[in-house]
Design a protein around this motif. Sequence first.
Motif, PDB file in Angstrom:
ATOM      1  N   GLN A   1       0.848  -1.180   0.000  1.00  0.00           N
ATOM      2  CA  GLN A   1       0.000   0.000   0.000  1.00  0.00           C
ATOM      3  C   GLN A   1       0.890   1.238   0.000  1.00  0.00           C
ATOM      4  O   GLN A   1       2.085   1.152   0.259  1.00  0.00           O
ATOM      5  CB  GLN A   1      -0.897   0.030   1.244  1.00  0.00           C
ATOM      6  N   ASN A   2       0.266   2.384  -0.243  1.00  0.00           N
ATOM      7  CA  ASN A   2       0.965   3.678  -0.142  1.00  0.00           C
ATOM      8  C   ASN A   2       2.272   3.714  -0.935  1.00  0.00           C
ATOM      9  O   ASN A   2       3.295   4.178  -0.446  1.00  0.00           O
ATOM     10  CB  ASN A   2       1.231   4.028   1.329  1.00  0.00           C
ATOM     11  N   ASP A   3       2.230   3.198  -2.164  1.00  0.00           N
ATOM     12  CA  ASP A   3       3.407   3.162  -3.046  1.00  0.00           C
ATOM     13  C   ASP A   3       4.571   2.371  -2.462  1.00  0.00           C
ATOM     14  O   ASP A   3       5.726   2.629  -2.782  1.00  0.00           O
ATOM     15  CB  ASP A   3       3.880   4.578  -3.409  1.00  0.00           C
TER      16      ASP A   3
ATOM     17  N   THR B   1      12.320  -4.537  -0.511  1.00  0.00           N
ATOM     18  CA  THR B   1      11.521  -3.376  -0.855  1.00  0.00           C
ATOM     19  C   THR B   1      11.661  -3.115  -2.351  1.00  0.00           C
ATOM     20  O   THR B   1      12.774  -3.101  -2.884  1.00  0.00           O
ATOM     21  CB  THR B   1      11.911  -2.126  -0.031  1.00  0.00           C
ATOM     22  N   ALA B   2      10.523  -2.927  -3.020  1.00  0.00           N
ATOM     23  CA  ALA B   2      10.521  -2.686  -4.469  1.00  0.00           C
ATOM     24  C   ALA B   2      10.835  -1.230  -4.809  1.00  0.00           C
ATOM     25  O   ALA B   2      11.077  -0.903  -5.972  1.00  0.00           O
ATOM     26  CB  ALA B   2       9.173  -3.086  -5.064  1.00  0.00           C
ATOM     27  N   THR B   3      10.819  -0.359  -3.801  1.00  0.00           N
ATOM     28  CA  THR B   3      11.102   1.066  -4.011  1.00  0.00           C
ATOM     29  C   THR B   3      12.024   1.558  -2.898  1.00  0.00           C
ATOM     30  O   THR B   3      12.150   0.921  -1.850  1.00  0.00           O
ATOM     31  CB  THR B   3       9.811   1.904  -3.976  1.00  0.00           C
ATOM     32  N   ASP B   4      12.625   2.712  -3.116  1.00  0.00           N
ATOM     33  CA  ASP B   4      13.416   3.338  -2.059  1.00  0.00           C
ATOM     34  C   ASP B   4      12.471   3.739  -0.923  1.00  0.00           C
ATOM     35  O   ASP B   4      11.383   4.272  -1.180  1.00  0.00           O
ATOM     36  CB  ASP B   4      14.125   4.596  -2.581  1.00  0.00           C
ATOM     37  N   ILE B   5      12.885   3.476   0.322  1.00  0.00           N
ATOM     38  CA  ILE B   5      12.054   3.811   1.487  1.00  0.00           C
ATOM     39  C   ILE B   5      12.921   4.468   2.562  1.00  0.00           C
ATOM     40  O   ILE B   5      14.145   4.538   2.420  1.00  0.00           O
ATOM     41  CB  ILE B   5      11.344   2.567   2.074  1.00  0.00           C
ATOM     42  N   LEU B   6      12.261   4.914   3.612  1.00  0.00           N
ATOM     43  CA  LEU B   6      12.941   5.404   4.801  1.00  0.00           C
ATOM     44  C   LEU B   6      12.652   4.437   5.939  1.00  0.00           C
ATOM     45  O   LEU B   6      11.502   4.053   6.160  1.00  0.00           O
ATOM     46  CB  LEU B   6      12.457   6.800   5.184  1.00  0.00           C
TER      47      LEU B   6
ATOM     48  N   ASN C   1      -0.643   5.190  13.144  1.00  0.00           N
ATOM     49  CA  ASN C   1      -0.547   6.509  12.512  1.00  0.00           C
ATOM     50  C   ASN C   1       0.520   6.499  11.426  1.00  0.00           C
ATOM     51  O   ASN C   1       0.605   7.408  10.626  1.00  0.00           O
ATOM     52  CB  ASN C   1      -0.285   7.597  13.558  1.00  0.00           C
ATOM     53  N   GLN C   2       1.334   5.475  11.414  1.00  0.00           N
ATOM     54  CA  GLN C   2       2.304   5.237  10.343  1.00  0.00           C
ATOM     55  C   GLN C   2       2.574   3.743  10.262  1.00  0.00           C
ATOM     56  O   GLN C   2       2.032   2.972  11.054  1.00  0.00           O
ATOM     57  CB  GLN C   2       3.589   6.032  10.588  1.00  0.00           C
ATOM     58  N   LEU C   3       3.407   3.334   9.305  1.00  0.00           N
ATOM     59  CA  LEU C   3       3.717   1.917   9.114  1.00  0.00           C
ATOM     60  C   LEU C   3       4.893   1.520   9.998  1.00  0.00           C
ATOM     61  O   LEU C   3       5.879   2.258  10.107  1.00  0.00           O
ATOM     62  CB  LEU C   3       4.050   1.657   7.648  1.00  0.00           C
ATOM     63  N   PHE C   4       4.778   0.347  10.618  1.00  0.00           N
ATOM     64  CA  PHE C   4       5.870  -0.227  11.399  1.00  0.00           C
ATOM     65  C   PHE C   4       6.108  -1.662  10.943  1.00  0.00           C
ATOM     66  O   PHE C   4       5.163  -2.373  10.609  1.00  0.00           O
ATOM     67  CB  PHE C   4       5.522  -0.281  12.895  1.00  0.00           C
ATOM     68  N   LEU C   5       7.370  -2.080  10.978  1.00  0.00           N
ATOM     69  CA  LEU C   5       7.723  -3.487  10.876  1.00  0.00           C
ATOM     70  C   LEU C   5       7.903  -3.957  12.313  1.00  0.00           C
ATOM     71  O   LEU C   5       8.782  -3.462  13.026  1.00  0.00           O
ATOM     72  CB  LEU C   5       9.016  -3.679  10.076  1.00  0.00           C
TER      73      LEU C   5
ATOM     74  N   LYS D   1       8.964  -6.827  22.119  1.00  0.00           N
ATOM     75  CA  LYS D   1       8.541  -6.378  20.794  1.00  0.00           C
ATOM     76  C   LYS D   1       9.327  -5.119  20.433  1.00  0.00           C
ATOM     77  O   LYS D   1       9.605  -4.291  21.293  1.00  0.00           O
ATOM     78  CB  LYS D   1       7.046  -6.061  20.803  1.00  0.00           C
ATOM     79  N   ILE D   2       9.691  -5.018  19.150  1.00  0.00           N
ATOM     80  CA  ILE D   2      10.214  -3.764  18.624  1.00  0.00           C
ATOM     81  C   ILE D   2       9.353  -3.366  17.440  1.00  0.00           C
ATOM     82  O   ILE D   2       8.769  -4.219  16.763  1.00  0.00           O
ATOM     83  CB  ILE D   2      11.712  -3.829  18.234  1.00  0.00           C
ATOM     84  N   LYS D   3       9.254  -2.054  17.212  1.00  0.00           N
ATOM     85  CA  LYS D   3       8.475  -1.517  16.097  1.00  0.00           C
ATOM     86  C   LYS D   3       9.369  -0.568  15.313  1.00  0.00           C
ATOM     87  O   LYS D   3       9.741   0.488  15.804  1.00  0.00           O
ATOM     88  CB  LYS D   3       7.229  -0.815  16.621  1.00  0.00           C
ATOM     89  N   ILE D   4       9.695  -0.958  14.088  1.00  0.00           N
ATOM     90  CA  ILE D   4      10.607  -0.215  13.234  1.00  0.00           C
ATOM     91  C   ILE D   4       9.783   0.658  12.298  1.00  0.00           C
ATOM     92  O   ILE D   4       9.024   0.141  11.469  1.00  0.00           O
ATOM     93  CB  ILE D   4      11.492  -1.191  12.409  1.00  0.00           C
ATOM     94  N   PRO D   5       9.890   2.000  12.404  1.00  0.00           N
ATOM     95  CA  PRO D   5       9.094   2.876  11.537  1.00  0.00           C
ATOM     96  C   PRO D   5       9.576   2.828  10.082  1.00  0.00           C
ATOM     97  O   PRO D   5      10.782   2.872   9.814  1.00  0.00           O
ATOM     98  CB  PRO D   5       9.292   4.270  12.117  1.00  0.00           C
ATOM     99  N   ILE D   6       8.624   2.726   9.172  1.00  0.00           N
ATOM    100  CA  ILE D   6       8.918   2.709   7.739  1.00  0.00           C
ATOM    101  C   ILE D   6       8.037   3.733   7.055  1.00  0.00           C
ATOM    102  O   ILE D   6       6.842   3.845   7.341  1.00  0.00           O
ATOM    103  CB  ILE D   6       8.654   1.309   7.139  1.00  0.00           C
ATOM    104  N   SER D   7       8.638   4.518   6.154  1.00  0.00           N
ATOM    105  CA  SER D   7       7.882   5.503   5.393  1.00  0.00           C
ATOM    106  C   SER D   7       8.479   5.650   4.018  1.00  0.00           C
ATOM    107  O   SER D   7       9.519   5.104   3.702  1.00  0.00           O
ATOM    108  CB  SER D   7       7.845   6.850   6.144  1.00  0.00           C
ATOM    109  N   LYS D   8       7.821   6.423   3.181  1.00  0.00           N
ATOM    110  CA  LYS D   8       8.247   6.642   1.799  1.00  0.00           C
ATOM    111  C   LYS D   8       9.074   7.891   1.707  1.00  0.00           C
ATOM    112  O   LYS D   8       8.944   8.822   2.436  1.00  0.00           O
ATOM    113  CB  LYS D   8       6.976   6.749   0.925  1.00  0.00           C
TER     114      LYS D   8
END
Length: 161
Positions: free
Chosen positions: A18-20, A60-65, A142-146, A154-161
């Motif tokens: 989702q979200n590119d 990842t199929a695209t560059d991400i943060l 509120n954002q995507l996490f791995l 548990k750890i939550k790694i923030p991922i964004s475009k």
Amino acid sequence: MRRQTKKHSPEKTATYTQNDMDLLVRYSSPAKKDRIIFGELVPYDEIWRTGANEPTTFTTATDILVANYPLPKGTYSLWTRPGRQSWSVIFNSHIPDWGVTVLSGGKKTTRIPKHDILEIEIPTEETKLPIENLTIDFERQNQLFLGISWDRTKIKIPISK
């Protein structure tokens, strides 16, 4: 040997499209089986293959943060260094066939540090209940996490475009 160990630590995948973003994680999911995981089975402050069998991979199929740091499109081996309050999460461009060396009796990983692309520090959270099987999944709040969770950690790694 590989077929027998995969019976105990089945292969799993997590996807997010989702979200590119087009993300895929492949990992082997060991069980807790009444063991103390972090600090014993998985020692603190040592590199872990983040699962069992082959190293966990992140595609990842695209560059991400990742935690606001750039990660170019591609497939990476995903390694962690669990600590009591935080974990180092390492994306590495080399993907070995197996996650640990046979000669070390499973104590030494096959990670080649010179191929590390990104290393970030992520705080740990304690879960309310123990999680029986290592679980890696994508969570959208509120954002995507791995998310990586097992036992009471548990750890939550923030991922964004």
